[in-house]
Design a protein around this motif. Sequence first.
Motif, PDB file in Angstrom:
ATOM      1  N   TYR A  96      24.033 -81.080  28.103  1.00 18.92           N
ATOM      2  CA  TYR A  96      23.939 -80.178  29.264  1.00 18.92           C
ATOM      3  C   TYR A  96      22.821 -79.154  29.112  1.00 18.92           C
ATOM      4  CZ  TYR A  96      28.337 -82.427  29.848  1.00 18.92           C
ATOM      5  OH  TYR A  96      29.276 -83.395  29.962  1.00 18.92           O
ATOM      6  N   PRO A  97      22.137 -78.852  30.227  1.00 16.98           N
ATOM      7  CA  PRO A  97      21.024 -77.906  30.145  1.00 16.98           C
ATOM      8  C   PRO A  97      21.432 -76.586  29.491  1.00 16.98           C
ATOM      9  CG  PRO A  97      21.150 -78.873  32.348  1.00 16.98           C
ATOM     10  CD  PRO A  97      22.342 -79.364  31.579  1.00 16.98           C
ATOM     11  N   LYS A  98      22.673 -76.107  29.768  1.00 14.61           N
ATOM     12  CA  LYS A  98      23.056 -74.791  29.235  1.00 14.61           C
ATOM     13  C   LYS A  98      23.125 -74.780  27.690  1.00 14.61           C
ATOM     14  CE  LYS A  98      28.146 -75.174  29.889  1.00 14.61           C
ATOM     15  NZ  LYS A  98      28.260 -76.599  29.899  1.00 14.61           N
ATOM     16  N   ASN A  99      23.415 -75.928  27.089  1.00 17.87           N
ATOM     17  CA  ASN A  99      23.536 -75.970  25.625  1.00 17.87           C
ATOM     18  C   ASN A  99      22.183 -75.984  24.922  1.00 17.87           C
ATOM     19  OD1 ASN A  99      26.133 -76.217  26.282  1.00 17.87           O
ATOM     20  ND2 ASN A  99      26.493 -78.196  25.335  1.00 17.87           N
ATOM     21  N   ILE A 100      21.144 -76.279  25.691  1.00 19.62           N
ATOM     22  CA  ILE A 100      19.837 -76.462  25.054  1.00 19.62           C
ATOM     23  C   ILE A 100      19.241 -75.138  24.636  1.00 19.62           C
ATOM     24  CG2 ILE A 100      17.499 -77.384  25.518  1.00 19.62           C
ATOM     25  CD1 ILE A 100      19.309 -79.156  27.486  1.00 19.62           C
TER      26      ILE A 100
ATOM     27  N   CYS B 134      26.345 -82.891  35.529  1.00 17.09           N
ATOM     28  CA  CYS B 134      24.997 -83.488  35.594  1.00 17.09           C
ATOM     29  C   CYS B 134      24.161 -82.995  34.400  1.00 17.09           C
ATOM     30  CB  CYS B 134      24.311 -83.112  36.905  1.00 17.09           C
ATOM     31  SG  CYS B 134      22.633 -83.782  36.961  1.00 17.09           S
ATOM     32  N   PRO B 135      23.636 -83.924  33.589  1.00 17.27           N
ATOM     33  CA  PRO B 135      22.916 -83.495  32.377  1.00 17.27           C
ATOM     34  C   PRO B 135      21.517 -82.954  32.631  1.00 17.27           C
ATOM     35  CG  PRO B 135      22.954 -85.884  32.511  1.00 17.27           C
ATOM     36  CD  PRO B 135      23.771 -85.380  33.665  1.00 17.27           C
ATOM     37  N   THR B 136      21.015 -83.102  33.864  1.00 15.74           N
ATOM     38  CA  THR B 136      19.641 -82.654  34.114  1.00 15.74           C
ATOM     39  C   THR B 136      19.563 -81.568  35.189  1.00 15.74           C
ATOM     40  OG1 THR B 136      19.345 -84.417  35.731  1.00 15.74           O
ATOM     41  CG2 THR B 136      18.666 -84.913  33.475  1.00 15.74           C
ATOM     42  N   GLY B 137      20.713 -81.072  35.622  1.00 17.46           N
ATOM     43  CA  GLY B 137      20.709 -80.042  36.670  1.00 17.46           C
ATOM     44  C   GLY B 137      20.154 -80.570  37.979  1.00 17.46           C
ATOM     45  N   ALA B 138      20.368 -81.869  38.247  1.00 19.86           N
ATOM     46  CA  ALA B 138      19.789 -82.482  39.454  1.00 19.86           C
ATOM     47  C   ALA B 138      20.607 -82.180  40.706  1.00 19.86           C
ATOM     48  CB  ALA B 138      19.688 -83.996  39.264  1.00 19.86           C
ATOM     49  N   ILE B 139      21.857 -81.723  40.518  1.00 21.34           N
ATOM     50  CA  ILE B 139      22.741 -81.541  41.682  1.00 21.34           C
ATOM     51  C   ILE B 139      22.967 -80.044  41.910  1.00 21.34           C
ATOM     52  CG2 ILE B 139      24.957 -82.225  42.723  1.00 21.34           C
ATOM     53  CD1 ILE B 139      25.133 -84.454  40.598  1.00 21.34           C
ATOM     54  N   SER B 140      22.864 -79.638  43.166  1.00 21.85           N
ATOM     55  CA  SER B 140      23.103 -78.221  43.464  1.00 21.85           C
ATOM     56  C   SER B 140      23.815 -78.107  44.811  1.00 21.85           C
ATOM     57  CB  SER B 140      21.775 -77.458  43.506  1.00 21.85           C
ATOM     58  OG  SER B 140      20.918 -78.074  44.437  1.00 21.85           O
ATOM     59  N   PHE B 141      24.283 -76.905  45.077  1.00 24.90           N
ATOM     60  CA  PHE B 141      24.998 -76.667  46.324  1.00 24.90           C
ATOM     61  C   PHE B 141      24.154 -75.773  47.217  1.00 24.90           C
ATOM     62  CE2 PHE B 141      28.099 -74.616  49.082  1.00 24.90           C
ATOM     63  CZ  PHE B 141      28.758 -75.737  49.560  1.00 24.90           C
ATOM     64  N   GLU B 142      23.645 -76.339  48.305  1.00 21.96           N
ATOM     65  CA  GLU B 142      22.832 -75.542  49.250  1.00 21.96           C
ATOM     66  C   GLU B 142      23.210 -76.048  50.642  1.00 21.96           C
ATOM     67  OE1 GLU B 142      18.738 -76.424  48.314  1.00 21.96           O
ATOM     68  OE2 GLU B 142      19.221 -76.367  46.179  1.00 21.96           O
TER      69      GLU B 142
ATOM     70  N   LEU C  88      11.365 -86.025  12.586  1.00 20.48           N
ATOM     71  CA  LEU C  88      11.952 -84.678  12.622  1.00 20.48           C
ATOM     72  C   LEU C  88      12.359 -84.176  11.240  1.00 20.48           C
ATOM     73  CD1 LEU C  88      14.251 -85.180  15.762  1.00 20.48           C
ATOM     74  CD2 LEU C  88      12.013 -84.061  15.664  1.00 20.48           C
ATOM     75  N   GLY C  89      12.205 -85.003  10.219  1.00 22.64           N
ATOM     76  CA  GLY C  89      12.496 -84.565   8.853  1.00 22.64           C
ATOM     77  C   GLY C  89      13.819 -85.044   8.298  1.00 22.64           C
ATOM     78  N   PHE C  90      14.522 -85.917   9.011  1.00 25.24           N
ATOM     79  CA  PHE C  90      15.782 -86.467   8.501  1.00 25.24           C
ATOM     80  C   PHE C  90      15.491 -87.709   7.652  1.00 25.24           C
ATOM     81  CE2 PHE C  90      17.091 -84.418  12.483  1.00 25.24           C
ATOM     82  CZ  PHE C  90      18.246 -83.756  12.104  1.00 25.24           C
ATOM     83  N   ILE C  91      16.485 -88.072   6.844  1.00 25.66           N
ATOM     84  CA  ILE C  91      16.424 -89.362   6.158  1.00 25.66           C
ATOM     85  C   ILE C  91      17.611 -90.189   6.656  1.00 25.66           C
ATOM     86  CG2 ILE C  91      16.459 -90.573   3.945  1.00 25.66           C
ATOM     87  CD1 ILE C  91      15.364 -88.099   2.629  1.00 25.66           C
ATOM     88  N   PRO C  92      17.365 -91.217   7.490  1.00 23.60           N
ATOM     89  CA  PRO C  92      18.486 -92.032   7.974  1.00 23.60           C
ATOM     90  C   PRO C  92      19.019 -92.923   6.859  1.00 23.60           C
ATOM     91  CG  PRO C  92      16.400 -92.845   8.855  1.00 23.60           C
ATOM     92  CD  PRO C  92      16.067 -91.631   8.041  1.00 23.60           C
ATOM     93  N   ILE C  93      20.337 -92.843   6.625  1.00 19.51           N
ATOM     94  CA  ILE C  93      20.931 -93.659   5.557  1.00 19.51           C
ATOM     95  C   ILE C  93      21.829 -94.762   6.119  1.00 19.51           C
ATOM     96  CG2 ILE C  93      20.822 -91.915   3.730  1.00 19.51           C
ATOM     97  CD1 ILE C  93      24.006 -91.693   4.355  1.00 19.51           C
ATOM     98  N   ALA C  94      22.174 -94.667   7.412  1.00 18.55           N
ATOM     99  CA  ALA C  94      23.008 -95.704   8.025  1.00 18.55           C
ATOM    100  C   ALA C  94      22.767 -95.669   9.528  1.00 18.55           C
ATOM    101  CB  ALA C  94      24.485 -95.451   7.732  1.00 18.55           C
ATOM    102  N   GLY C  95      22.932 -96.824  10.160  1.00 15.54           N
ATOM    103  CA  GLY C  95      22.738 -96.879  11.603  1.00 15.54           C
ATOM    104  C   GLY C  95      23.730 -97.843  12.222  1.00 15.54           C
ATOM    105  N   ALA C  96      23.974 -97.671  13.513  1.00 15.09           N
ATOM    106  CA  ALA C  96      24.893 -98.594  14.185  1.00 15.09           C
ATOM    107  C   ALA C  96      24.621 -98.617  15.674  1.00 15.09           C
ATOM    108  CB  ALA C  96      26.341 -98.174  13.943  1.00 15.09           C
TER     109      ALA C  96
ATOM    110  N   ALA D 165      16.921 -87.409  26.389  1.00 16.48           N
ATOM    111  CA  ALA D 165      17.559 -87.259  25.063  1.00 16.48           C
ATOM    112  C   ALA D 165      16.478 -87.073  23.999  1.00 16.48           C
ATOM    113  CB  ALA D 165      18.421 -88.475  24.747  1.00 16.48           C
ATOM    114  N   VAL D 166      15.418 -87.849  24.095  1.00 18.38           N
ATOM    115  CA  VAL D 166      14.319 -87.722  23.119  1.00 18.38           C
ATOM    116  C   VAL D 166      13.742 -86.305  23.179  1.00 18.38           C
ATOM    117  CG1 VAL D 166      12.004 -88.540  22.499  1.00 18.38           C
ATOM    118  CG2 VAL D 166      13.762 -90.185  23.197  1.00 18.38           C
ATOM    119  N   GLU D 167      13.520 -85.812  24.405  1.00 20.64           N
ATOM    120  CA  GLU D 167      12.955 -84.454  24.549  1.00 20.64           C
ATOM    121  C   GLU D 167      13.857 -83.423  23.871  1.00 20.64           C
ATOM    122  OE1 GLU D 167      12.694 -83.918  28.747  1.00 20.64           O
ATOM    123  OE2 GLU D 167      10.913 -85.207  28.917  1.00 20.64           O
ATOM    124  N   ARG D 168      15.179 -83.600  24.051  1.00 18.80           N
ATOM    125  CA  ARG D 168      16.110 -82.613  23.480  1.00 18.80           C
ATOM    126  C   ARG D 168      16.204 -82.749  21.965  1.00 18.80           C
ATOM    127  NH1 ARG D 168      20.370 -82.366  28.580  1.00 18.80           N
ATOM    128  NH2 ARG D 168      18.689 -81.880  30.034  1.00 18.80           N
ATOM    129  N   PHE D 169      16.234 -83.971  21.468  1.00 24.86           N
ATOM    130  CA  PHE D 169      16.304 -84.168  20.007  1.00 24.86           C
ATOM    131  C   PHE D 169      15.048 -83.618  19.328  1.00 24.86           C
ATOM    132  CE2 PHE D 169      19.165 -88.220  20.473  1.00 24.86           C
ATOM    133  CZ  PHE D 169      20.265 -87.415  20.712  1.00 24.86           C
TER     134      PHE D 169
END
Length: 266
Positions: free
Chosen positions: A40-44, A205-213, A110-118, A71-75
């Motif tokens: 969510y935008p507010k958590n960013i 909405c994860p991108t703030g695309a919806i509003s009330f007007e 980003l500086g992580f070392i991935p040790i497992a994936g799924a 998601a890539v932009e936020r990560f």
Amino acid sequence: MKFKRVKMVYFSPTKTTQKVLESIANGIDVEEVVHFDLTYPKNIEQTIAPFLDEIVIIGAPVYAGRLPVVAVERFKQLRANNTLAIIVVVYGNRGFDDALLELKNLVIELGFIPIAGAAFVGEHSFSTHDTPVAQGRPDSLDIQDTMEFAQKINDKIKTLLTFKIQNNLEISGNFPYKDEMPPNKVTPVVNEKLCNECGMCIDVCPTGAISFEEGIITKTELCIRCCACVKSCPNEARVVENSAWKAISHTLNANCNIRKEPELFL
Ligand SMILES: Cc1cc2nc3c(=O)[nH]c(=O)nc-3n(C[C@H](O)[C@H](O)[C@H](O)COP(=O)(O)O)c2cc1C
């Protein structure tokens, strides 16, 4: 090695990725599980604390065989200093193509070392009553697989020696990756007869695309077609009416009905 905490970092509009990550995290041998929800935008705007004495599980859904651009932009705000990471993608029983490889390369950057994936399966965002795709997944069998995955991670962590950890996790996928999705031209629409303007669609909405007007407005350029609004509307008032989009749901329903199982990389 031993860790105090597992931190879950995720983007998960319809919550299947979150559910998979939670189940993996619960099976990992640590004292504490912390959520860092980047959906969510507010958590960013939260300050992202440095990763210390913890292992990170980072997860996102698969969109068109890739990671969602948002998601890539936020990560990309995350910074790690050789923090160990478990990388997870969740896909709707069609395929995950290059998404897990993309996540692996991103976390290394980003500086992580991935040790497992799924790659786990979650109900497809486009799944409906009439055209179900991977309906109800992750289900109890998937959850059992997350437990087994967590146990394998516990075993692997025990054998790791700090000075010897290397970036040598092998993941399926190709580089160059598949093309990104073209810009979106359609959004779910409101069935005015059913909508009581409760605002749930705006909240999820994860991108703030919806509003009330003077009624509910959806900005096409921001909508990523995640269907969080469709799936969470208590009155089923958010619907997909576009015929090309509906045709995709029909094709997925017809072609992706053989159960795929999670794939683990350790
Ligand atoms: C725009 C879009 C594209 C998608 N592309 C794929 C895909 O290429 N392969 C697949 O199996 N599922 C695909 N899915 C389905 C999601 O990966 C799946 O439903 C996932 O469980 C959603 O995760 P979430 O619940 O965390 O949002 C797509 C979903 C959306 C919204």
